[in-house]
Design an enzyme around this catalytic site. Structure first.
Site, short mmCIF file in Angstrom:
data_model
loop_
_atom_site.label_atom_id
_atom_site.label_comp_id
_atom_site.label_asym_id
_atom_site.label_seq_id
_atom_site.Cartn_x
_atom_site.Cartn_y
_atom_site.Cartn_z
N GLY B 229 -25.76 11.17 82.67
CA GLY B 229 -24.48 10.92 81.72
C GLY B 229 -24.96 10.60 80.46
CG PHE B 230 -28.18 10.82 79.55
CD1 PHE B 230 -29.08 10.23 80.30
CD2 PHE B 230 -28.08 12.28 79.95
CE1 PHE B 230 -30.04 10.54 81.15
CE2 PHE B 230 -28.98 12.83 81.08
CZ PHE B 230 -29.82 11.98 81.52
CB ILE B 456 -25.61 8.08 86.91
CG1 ILE B 456 -25.28 9.12 85.83
CG2 ILE B 456 -26.49 6.79 86.69
CD1 ILE B 456 -24.50 8.66 84.82
N GLY B 457 -28.60 8.57 88.66
CA GLY B 457 -30.29 8.90 88.36
C GLY B 457 -30.93 7.56 88.14
CG ASN B 596 -37.35 0.70 93.66
OD1 ASN B 596 -38.51 0.53 93.99
ND2 ASN B 596 -36.44 1.74 93.88
N PRO B 597 -39.87 -1.32 91.47
CG PRO B 597 -41.76 -2.51 91.73
CD PRO B 597 -40.46 -2.18 92.32
N GLY B 667 -31.49 -5.17 81.82
CA GLY B 667 -31.24 -3.76 81.91
C GLY B 667 -32.70 -3.13 81.50
CD GLU B 670 -28.10 1.64 77.00
OE1 GLU B 670 -28.29 0.38 76.98
OE2 GLU B 670 -27.17 2.33 76.77
#
Lengths: 156, 706
Positions: B229-230, B456-457, B596-597, B667, B670
């Site tokens: 989506g991005f 979504i990836g 989750n590395p 987050g 991004e």
């Protein structure tokens, strides 16, 4: 223009008879007529590689292939890659272990392209893999992991 | 949890073709839809001749404005563009849908759509970015103040020993997820069912309910998997209401899948920006003033603010800071946030200017950044919740071998390659949003988590497994994650780099509630605990929201709360042809605790590729006469391909931010895309002596006289 035509295809080893619009591309025939939606349509113009399938063992862009031109051919899609016992193909296994996918939409095309890349003998080095896998865009950009997965699967 | 991280539980479905995306969902008797789009950028629709299209074989209907229900009016956001297609005769942008063709097959629909003829009236010459007035945005995606000020920047610049002032531009770019947006819609009486490719089933549900004047519980949105989506699928774009309206009018399910060309006009874009940065500094490299002005393109009926200057208020210590943002309302489709929004374009300007200042001062660019590290937020005076930029810069420099750099431009030639090393900092704002999740324990100890989140990836199912396993002390493999249905507990959306914080904290709360209800401890077998309690099943719902006094978009009112990174890039520029190749890169990030590395690493290297595209490939030109994007395809609009990227050395420094949320996570979706373009442009300057201030970097600029 709109007269459907009868077409015989061998998809994942199974013979199929379908009624098809002569304008239909192979990707749409697989998705809409055969009911195999694992093959994805990303651009419909041969630019992204998401629709890659194997036709007689060669990787082709199914969005640039009219379905009526592959009558009688052996088509392999992502649904047909695992072994008969359901054992994942070495490329599928390597993609999982290497985290070589994210959203998963380009993944069927990447996996089939990787199978083709290895069969062609184009997986000899990371640089060679990068070059010969560049027809498959991944907007999530799992590229380094894809290179790792293809290297790993090529050795297996 | 292992340090290696968890492989994705969604992997087998994605690797075998079993994962169902919106366009894959079977529906008996569904009609295929094809859109007819406006070919002019403004004016009004004069006449629409659909007679020939209606006579084409297989066509069930050609729907025009007169056929569609009138929808409620909503702003942007939640709509991508506030004026929905087929609601008025006015044309708002080139590519706006003017008719919907419904047919039995896709081939029939697409052919018939090509037979619809439209004529327009009142079409005037389009106004391009750069030709309109700079205005203060008053609605739309704005998210806070447009002007911020501390101290006297004018005085700070006047008393500086050294100043630099330069103008930088970033290009129009398109998200281009490989999955085109798609919606399959049908009605069951007054109940609307939507299988749609979105970044938030919750936003889609609420918005569609409002548009069609339905209670939200009459709208079900299903989206377990989104094919990227991005930002392009965050707000609600026309495919959703058009598919729903067409299904209502036709009485049959309607499948509407965007073409690649339509993705360039009907799902937003990152608008071009023009930014001017002025920096003043003492001779020893302490900033005396920082001024950052910015304007971005927006649509005629929508104010979308790119928020480019925010990071200039918190990144460097300066007694005077002045930022200002404006928009231009021009003829184009609507912009929308795109990975990375705001800091993505903004940090190209600031971090290029810092490099220019480093050269003016003769101070190493890493050292210059270290000298301007603030103790508290430079604009607000608030404490940092966690800030590890210095560690990122130091560890990255060490790993890259930065100490070996010879600072003089064109001084590291190898054969015909001009070698350049560049550095830039990265930072991203911390947006947060509410989330909820349900954890259910079965008699056999099996754990099911339900959440409205769509995969979504970004790797959220594995993140959920990791949090449950950590909280309950169970094996991550015992946790099944069900996701992407508005019937599940709502999640705000996979956007704005917010999901690990919100969903992770909600899942943790639900898992803790399970232990509390069972009076159990972490690590005790759940089946046994359940049996002891005389239960066959146990359910707990967890919720998390930012604290009550949080600002817009969940930003902290008490702390300066951000993520950080440092990018080190090596380029090789062909001395004769100016071709720029990225030969290696080292990146270090501080983004809270990493849950989750494995997937986190992929997020950061993936983000890097977005910055690479911004630096060297991606630009969309608007035709000055036709007022349309010129190349609405992936042959003319270039995305990074596999061979573009070298091996990337990406890693996290230790960080933990318990002020952001109970997990200490922040987050990462991004952040990876930020700072890359500046690091590459700075490396190109070091290699060639050419300062590139306009993205993307082009051969002509690299080959031009310095």
């Amino acid at each position: 223009m709109n007269q459907d035509t009868r077409l015989s295809l061998t998809v994942n080893g199974e013979e199929r008879e379908i009624e098809i619009d002569p304008r239909a591309t192979l990707v749409d025939a697989l998705r809409d007529r055969v009911g195999l939606t694992g093959t994805k349509k990303g651009c419909d113009r041969g630019e992204c590689g998401a629709c890659t399938v194997l036709v007689d063992g060669r990787r082709v862009l199914s969005c640039l292939t009219l379905a009526v031109t592959v009558g009688g051919a052996e088509i392999t899609t992502i649904e047909g890659l695992a072994g008969e016992d359901g054992e994942p193909h070495p490329v599928q296994r390597a993609f999982l272990e290497s985290d070589a996918f994210q959203c998963g939409f380009c993944t069927p095309g990447q996996v089939l392209s990787a199978v083709g890349c290895i069969a062609e003998g184009h997986a000899g080095s990371p640089d060679e893999i990068r070059e010969w896998m560049s027809g498959n865009l991944c907007r999530c950009a799992a590229y380094p992991q894809i290179v790792a997965a293809v290297s790993k699967a090529a050795v297996r | 949890m292992t340090t290696e991280g968890l492989v994705r539980p969604d992997g087998p479905a994605k690797l075998t073709g079993a994962a169902r995306y919106a366009a894959d969902v079977p529906a008996e008797s569904a009609l295929a839809a094809a859109l007819v789009s406006a070919t002019v950028p403004n004016g009004r629709l004069a006449e629409l001749d659909a007679a020939e299209a209606r006579d084409c074989p297989g066509v069930a209907a050609v729907l025009t404005r007169a056929d569609l229900p009138t929808l409620a009016e909503l702003p942007s956001p939640p709509l991508g563009y506030p004026a929905l297609p087929l609601q008025a005769e006015e044309i708002h942008y080139e590519g706006e849908p003017i008719a919907i063709v419904l047919a039995e097959t896709l081939e029939q629909a697409q052919y018939a759509a090509s037979r619809v003829r439209a004529t327009y009236t009142g079409v005037r010459e389009p106004i391009a970015f750069g030709e309109a007035e700079d205005v203060v945005p008053h609605s739309g995606h704005v998210l806070g103040g447009t002007d911020e000020e501390k101290g006297d920047a004018g005085a700070g610049l006047a008393e500086a020993h050294v100043t630099v002032t330069a103008t930088y531009t970033t290009a129009d770019r398109h998200h281009s997820p490989i999955e085109p947006s798609a919606t399959l819609a049908w009605w069951e009486g007054e109940q609307l069912v939507l299988h749609s490719s979105v970044q938030s089933v919750a936003v889609a549900q609420q918005t569609m309910a409002a548009l069609f004047s339905l209670p939200p519980e009459h709208v079900r949105v299903v989206c377990p998997f989104t094919g990227g989506g991005f930002g392009a699928k965050g707000y609600v774009w026309p495919h959703l209401p058009l598919a729903a309206a067409a299904a209502k009018v036709s009485g049959r399910p309607v499948r509407l899948v965007m073409t690649r060309a339509q993705m360039f006009t009907l799902s937003g874009h990152q608008p071009a920006t023009r930014q001017t940065v002025s920096l003043g500094a003492t001779r020893d490299g302490r900033l005396t003033a920082l001024r950052h002005d910015s304007v971005n393109a927006s649509g005629r009926a929508v104010d979308y603010l790119e928020n480019t200057t925010h990071s200039s208020t918190w990144l460097y210590a300066s007694p005077a800071i002045e930022t200002r943002m404006r928009v231009q309302r021009v003829d184009r489709p609507g912009p929308t946030p795109m990975r990375a929004p705001h800091e993505g374009p903004g940090m190209f300007a600031l971090e290029s200017a810092m490099d220019e200042l480093a050269y003016e001062l003769g101070i190493d660019p890493v050292e210059l950044r270290l000298r301007n590290e603030p103790d508290v937020d430079p604009m607000t005076g608030l404490p940092f919740s966690s800030r590890r930029l210095v560690e990122c810069l130091r560890e990255g420099a060490e790993r890259f071998g930065w100490a070996e750099r010879s600072p003089e431009p064109r001084s590291m030639r190898e054969g015909n390659d001009l070698v350049g090393w560049g550095v830039a900092a990265a930072t991203m704002d911390t947006f947060r949003a509410p989330s909820s999740a349900k954890v259910r324990i079965g008699a056999d100890g099996r754990i099911v988590v339900e959440t409205g989140m769509q995969e979504i990836g970004t790797g959220l199912p594995a993140m959920v497994q990791a949090v449950v396993a950590e909280t309950l002390g169970c094996d991550p493999g015992d946790v099944e994650v069900r996701h992407g249905d508005s019937g599940f507990p709502p999640h705000a959306g996979t956007m704005g780099s917010m999901s690990a914080m919100g969903l992770g904290s909600a899942v943790q709360a639900a898992a803790r509630e399970v232990l509390a209800k069972l009076d159990g401890r972490q690590g005790q077998p759940l089946a046994g605990l359940l049996a002891e309690s005389g239960l066959t099943e146990l359910e707990a719902e967890g919720r998390w929201s930012p604290e009550e006094d949080a600002l817009a978009a969940g930003r902290s009112a008490r702390y300066s709360m951000h993520t950080y990174g440092a990018i080190f890039a090596e380029v090789r520029v062909d001395a004769d042809f100016g071709v720029v190749r990225l030969s290696r890169a080292v990146t270090r990030y501080a983004a809270g605790r990493i849950l989750n590395p494995l997937a986190a690493h992929s997020q950061l290297t993936g983000g890097f590729a977005w910055g690479y595209g911004q630096a060297l490939l991606e630009h969309s030109d608007v035709d000055p006469v036709l007022g349309r994007f010129v190349s609405k395809n992936l042959a003319g609009y270039l995305l990074p391909a596999n061979a573009d990227l070298p091996d990337l050395d990406a890693a996290f420094v230790e960080d933990d931010d318990r002020f952001a949320n109970p997990l200490g996570a922040k987050g990462i979706g991004e952040l990876g895309a930020v700072g890359v373009a500046a690091a590459i442009a700075n490396a190109v300057f070091h290699a060639t002596g050419r300062r590139v201030r306009n993205l993307p970097i082009r051969l002509a600029t690299v080959l031009s006289e310095p």
